[in-house]
Motif scaffolding. Structure first.
Motif, PDB file in Angstrom:
ATOM      1  N   ALA A   1       3.229  16.587 -34.096  1.00  0.00           N
ATOM      2  CA  ALA A   1       4.482  16.303 -34.806  1.00  0.00           C
ATOM      3  C   ALA A   1       5.623  16.086 -33.821  1.00  0.00           C
ATOM      4  CB  ALA A   1       4.809  17.452 -35.762  1.00  0.00           C
ATOM      5  N   ALA A   2       5.649  16.896 -32.765  1.00  0.00           N
ATOM      6  CA  ALA A   2       6.690  16.728 -31.742  1.00  0.00           C
ATOM      7  C   ALA A   2       6.566  15.378 -31.062  1.00  0.00           C
ATOM      8  CB  ALA A   2       6.589  17.849 -30.712  1.00  0.00           C
ATOM      9  N   LEU A   3       5.331  14.944 -30.796  1.00  0.00           N
ATOM     10  CA  LEU A   3       5.123  13.647 -30.168  1.00  0.00           C
ATOM     11  C   LEU A   3       5.627  12.520 -31.065  1.00  0.00           C
ATOM     12  CD1 LEU A   3       3.936  11.923 -27.883  1.00  0.00           C
ATOM     13  CD2 LEU A   3       1.729  12.016 -29.075  1.00  0.00           C
ATOM     14  N   VAL A   4       5.331  12.617 -32.358  1.00  0.00           N
ATOM     15  CA  VAL A   4       5.792  11.592 -33.301  1.00  0.00           C
ATOM     16  C   VAL A   4       7.317  11.569 -33.361  1.00  0.00           C
ATOM     17  CG1 VAL A   4       5.817  10.899 -35.728  1.00  0.00           C
ATOM     18  CG2 VAL A   4       3.684  11.664 -34.663  1.00  0.00           C
ATOM     19  N   LEU A   5       7.937  12.748 -33.451  1.00  0.00           N
ATOM     20  CA  LEU A   5       9.400  12.820 -33.514  1.00  0.00           C
ATOM     21  C   LEU A   5      10.031  12.289 -32.223  1.00  0.00           C
ATOM     22  CD1 LEU A   5       9.894  16.305 -35.233  1.00  0.00           C
ATOM     23  CD2 LEU A   5      10.282  14.038 -36.230  1.00  0.00           C
ATOM     24  N   THR A   6       9.383  12.553 -31.092  1.00  0.00           N
ATOM     25  CA  THR A   6       9.914  12.056 -29.817  1.00  0.00           C
ATOM     26  C   THR A   6       9.863  10.539 -29.771  1.00  0.00           C
ATOM     27  OG1 THR A   6       9.208  14.083 -28.691  1.00  0.00           O
ATOM     28  CG2 THR A   6       9.670  12.165 -27.317  1.00  0.00           C
ATOM     29  N   VAL A   7       8.770   9.959 -30.253  1.00  0.00           N
ATOM     30  CA  VAL A   7       8.668   8.494 -30.297  1.00  0.00           C
ATOM     31  C   VAL A   7       9.748   7.916 -31.199  1.00  0.00           C
ATOM     32  CG1 VAL A   7       7.219   6.565 -31.020  1.00  0.00           C
ATOM     33  CG2 VAL A   7       6.216   8.464 -29.753  1.00  0.00           C
ATOM     34  N   LEU A   8       9.972   8.551 -32.344  1.00  0.00           N
ATOM     35  CA  LEU A   8      11.028   8.092 -33.250  1.00  0.00           C
ATOM     36  C   LEU A   8      12.409   8.230 -32.594  1.00  0.00           C
ATOM     37  CD1 LEU A   8       9.797   9.595 -36.654  1.00  0.00           C
ATOM     38  CD2 LEU A   8       9.672   7.213 -35.887  1.00  0.00           C
ATOM     39  N   ALA A   9      12.592   9.316 -31.818  1.00  0.00           N
ATOM     40  CA  ALA A   9      13.866   9.503 -31.120  1.00  0.00           C
ATOM     41  C   ALA A   9      14.082   8.420 -30.074  1.00  0.00           C
ATOM     42  CB  ALA A   9      13.896  10.884 -30.463  1.00  0.00           C
TER      43      ALA A   9
END
Length: 775
Positions: free
Chosen positions: A37-45
């Motif tokens: 989830a953190a990886l996905v949120l980082t990509v979105l960021a």
């Protein structure tokens, strides 16, 4: 009668395993899912924050509610020709600017510029032969114009038209300057410098982290936390630009604090986790203990830093408010990443967190060793016989013992040195940011420097008065005479009348923003007139900015002081410690402020550091530097005080608690400070003077705080105050018992004999490794 908060009576040892709390279950239940989830949120960021620099402004030093701001906007609306923001410096070479061929080409250039979309109010020396637009040597002259629109639109227009005018134009050589060019060039340089700073800081930080942890795997964890915090904050800044103005300078703070604080927090989390695992705990239990102890301190520290940065929200200048937005976002994101993502990674890694331990290569053949950042230091020979036992055999233990034995000397001596270093700040002169923020080779700086050095009067440095309300020519003439009679007035031009509005230009005798110019602003505003007048210009903007900061400074100081006192009380339960923390934190900043004036105002080391001194400090910079440096000082103060408090709760021995607290955090705080200073120095390599001042100044403040105040002044003062340090009146003591925070484990195990039992309290990495192997 003075009472002291004594620790509770010893309870029977509790050999049951520590409970796994709800927060631990939350962050460790599905660690792989958490990291995904953190990886996905980082990509979105990354996607949300891409191109954020292009949306940020390069101004924000003015008070939007000030008289000068109103007057500037009124002039732009009613008399756009009076507010040129684009300057073409025309060099005729060996010929005179009055040469027919030169005049013909310059006239064609001005006519072509007037036909550009988004450009109005084009005027030139060749159009009216105004003496102020002709250089005294007769070989340079100016074409002035105004680019319309907001900051982004003006930058786009400049990018579009500049290539057609810059460089050789027939017999002329043209350079581009003006406010639009200065700000646009500043924005470009800051983006380039920030990229270079990241390229410098990231590998150097990684090397230092490997030195601190020994393990390459453990070293990568804080770096990952920092990158997540930086990318997340860029996304936050991008979203904020949809609602408010944000300064591009804030991106520098995002990088510095994102890396620095994330590394600080991760250092303490990973250190405590490694201690628990080396003591035989399984990874989940170790994370539970870590979050109950070091995790609480990290959360508490993040709150104290955020409070210091939030104080900048009370100021009207969006330059300062931008740093509050960026700083609060990056602090909270760094803490969240350290308390959510890092525990998930540590659960998955377990004992492998110590993998790739490069320091083992250097430990061969040595019985004991340690690295920076561990709780202890390598013992240097046999026990020296001083009281305190094992802790006195370490470098930090010996330092604490020496300081407390000579507490009056260290307290008075350190205070005197810090005050002495801060004395240059008494001579501070405040000014406005201008082209001299840029490197001397920057085109817009070159243009303005030519104008300063070679043109008559103070081009662009005059004061402008807009008069609103119907008036007769006689009334305008009478007002002009009164203004011309004021002290320090060299010349009054105007009025130019348009409907019910008119404006005058007042040229001061001296520099644009010197003391005489600032006095003239007050005199103009006090001059009677039969119409409403408003004054603007560089000196007026400075006067209004100083007033806005002066009006809000008591509120900001009170906010920081009160909230800091409350937070430190919640941590310690003491009345005296919060007062000490505020005073010592403020004292730790004196060297920074003294250096800022001595170096950047007075120009010492300007050649070495590569900047042009303007002889003043931009008004908002000291406020910004105080809030950031004070917050970082509290960050380190919280880590030290929390460990001292934990030891005091367990033993009730005040001096031993101070000694052990310094021993167990001194190396770690110093390592964290050095890493943060490296990041700030990388920011300080910027070619923009304000950014250079911010980076180098805060690096100095961080090092002084960690290496002088925390190492010498804090233990000396706490030795002098003795057990009274922990006193609090009954009602406050009960309040702290109910609402207070602490790093101490709520279910402490039987306390080992720290003097004689290294098995239960290994002080070095090698000892911990040995204990872990035996268990």
């Amino acid at each position: 009668m003075t009472t002291v908060n004594n620790p509770p009576a010893d309870s029977p040892p509790d050999d049951s395993p520590p409970r796994v709390g709800g927060w631990t279950r939350f962050v460790t239940a599905r660690p792989r899912l958490s990291l995904l989830a953190a990886l996905v949120l980082t990509v979105l960021a990354v996607l949300a924050g891409s191109g954020v620099a292009d949306k940020l402004g390069s101004g924000g030093w003015e008070d939007p509610g000030a008289e000068s701001t109103y007057a500037t906007e009124a002039l732009e609306r009613e008399f756009p020709d009076s507010q040129p923001n684009l300057i073409l410096l025309v060099d005729s070479g060996r010929a005179s600017v009055d040469d027919p061929a030169v005049a013909a080409e310059a006239t064609r250039l001005a006519e072509r510029l007037s036909g550009e979309k988004g450009v109005v109010g084009v005027g030139s020396y060749w159009g009216g032969k105004a003496p102020a637009l002709r250089a005294e040597d007769g070989h340079e002259a100016l074409i002035a114009a105004r680019i319309t629109g907001d900051e982004k639109t003006m930058g786009e227009t400049l990018d579009r038209i500049a290539p057609s005018y810059r460089g050789t134009q027939g017999p002329l050589e043209v350079k581009i300057g003006g406010i639009v060019a200065v700000r646009h060039e500043m924005q470009t340089i800051i983006q380039e410098d920030l990229t270079r700073a990241e390229i410098i800081a990231l590998p150097v930080t990684l090397v230092l982290l490997v030195m601190v942890f020994g393990s390459a795997v453990a070293a990568l964890l804080p770096l990952g936390v920092g990158i997540v915090a930086i990318l997340g904050t860029n996304a936050v800044l991008g979203a904020l630009t949809e609602f408010t103005d944000v300064s591009i300078f804030a991106m520098n703070l995002t990088t510095a604090l994102g890396l620095g604080l994330a590394i600080d927090y991760a250092l303490f989390i990973v250190r405590r986790f490694r201690e628990e695992v080396s003591g035989g705990a399984d990874p989940t239990t170790a994370i539970g203990t870590t979050l109950r102890t070091a995790g609480r301190t990290v959360l508490f520290s993040a709150l104290t830093v955020a409070v210091s940065l939030a104080a900048m929200l009370v100021f009207p200048q969006y330059f300062l408010r931008s740093f509050a937005y960026a700083g609060i976002a990056v602090v909270l994101l760094a803490a969240a990443a350290a308390l959510i993502l890092l525990p998930a990674a540590l659960v998955l890694l377990g004992h492998r967190v110590d993998s790739l331990d490069v320091r083992r290569l250097f430990r061969r053949g040595r019985a004991k060793s340690t690295g920076p950042g561990t709780e202890g230091s390598t013992p240097n020979g046999p026990q020296n016989g001083t009281e305190g036992g094992t802790e006195d055999r370490t470098a930090w233990g010996r330092t604490a013992t020496l300081v407390m034995r000579r507490a009056p000397f260290f307290a008075l001596g350190t205070t005197a040195v810090l005050v002495l270093l801060g004395l240059p700040f008494l001579g501070v002169k405040f000014g406005t940011a201008d082209d001299r923020q840029l490197p001397s080779s920057a085109e817009s700086h070159v243009v303005q420097q030519h104008i300063r050095d070679g043109f008559p009067g103070t081009p662009g440095g005059g004061l402008e008065v807009i008069a609103e309300g119907r008036a007769t020519q006689a009334e305008y003439a009478a007002y002009k005479e009164r203004v011309a009679a004021l002290p320090d007035v060299a010349r009054v031009d105007g009025p130019l009348v348009k409907g019910d509005a008119a404006y005058f230009t007042v040229q001061p005798e001296g520099e644009a923003v010197d003391e005489a110019g600032q006095r003239l602003v007050g005199d103009l505003r006090a001059t009677e007139a039969p119409f409403d007048t408003k004054v603007t210009g560089a000196a007026a903007v400075l006067v209004d900015s100083k007033k806005a900061i002066g009006d809000q400074l008591p509120l900001a100081a009170a906010f920081i002081t009160v909230v800091t006192l409350l937070l430190v009380f919640l941590l310690t339960g003491s009345v005296l410690i919060p007062i000490q923390a505020v005073l010592l934190n403020a004292l730790s900043l004196t060297a920074m402020f003294g250096a800022v004036v001595w170096v950047f105002q007075d120009g010492h080391l300007s050649g070495l550091l590569g900047f042009t001194s303007s002889g003043s400090i931009e008004t908002t910079l000291p406020v910004l530097m105080f809030c950031v440096a004070f917050g970082l000082s509290m960050d380190y103060g919280v880590f030290l005080l929390s460990r001292i408090k934990e030891e005091y709760d367990h033993t009730g021995d005040h001096e031993r608690s101070v000694r052990l607290g310094l021993q167990r955090t001194g190396g770690l705080i110093t390592a964290a400070a050095v890493i943060l200073a490296v990041v700030m120095v990388a920011i300080g390599t910027s070619r923009v003077t304000n950014t250079k001042m911010l980076g180098l100044g805060i690096a100095l403040a961080v090092l002084m705080d960690a290496m002088v105040v925390r190492s010498l002044l804090v233990p000396a003062i706490m030795r002098l105050t003795g057990k009274a340090t922990w006193w609090a009146p009954g009602p406050l003591r009960r309040f702290h018992q109910r609402f207070g925070l602490s790093e101490a484990d709520p279910t402490p195990a039987k306390q080992p004999n720290l003097d004689t039992d290294p098995e239960t309290n290994p002080d070095t990495d090698s000892e911990r490794d040995a204990v872990g192997a035996r268990r």
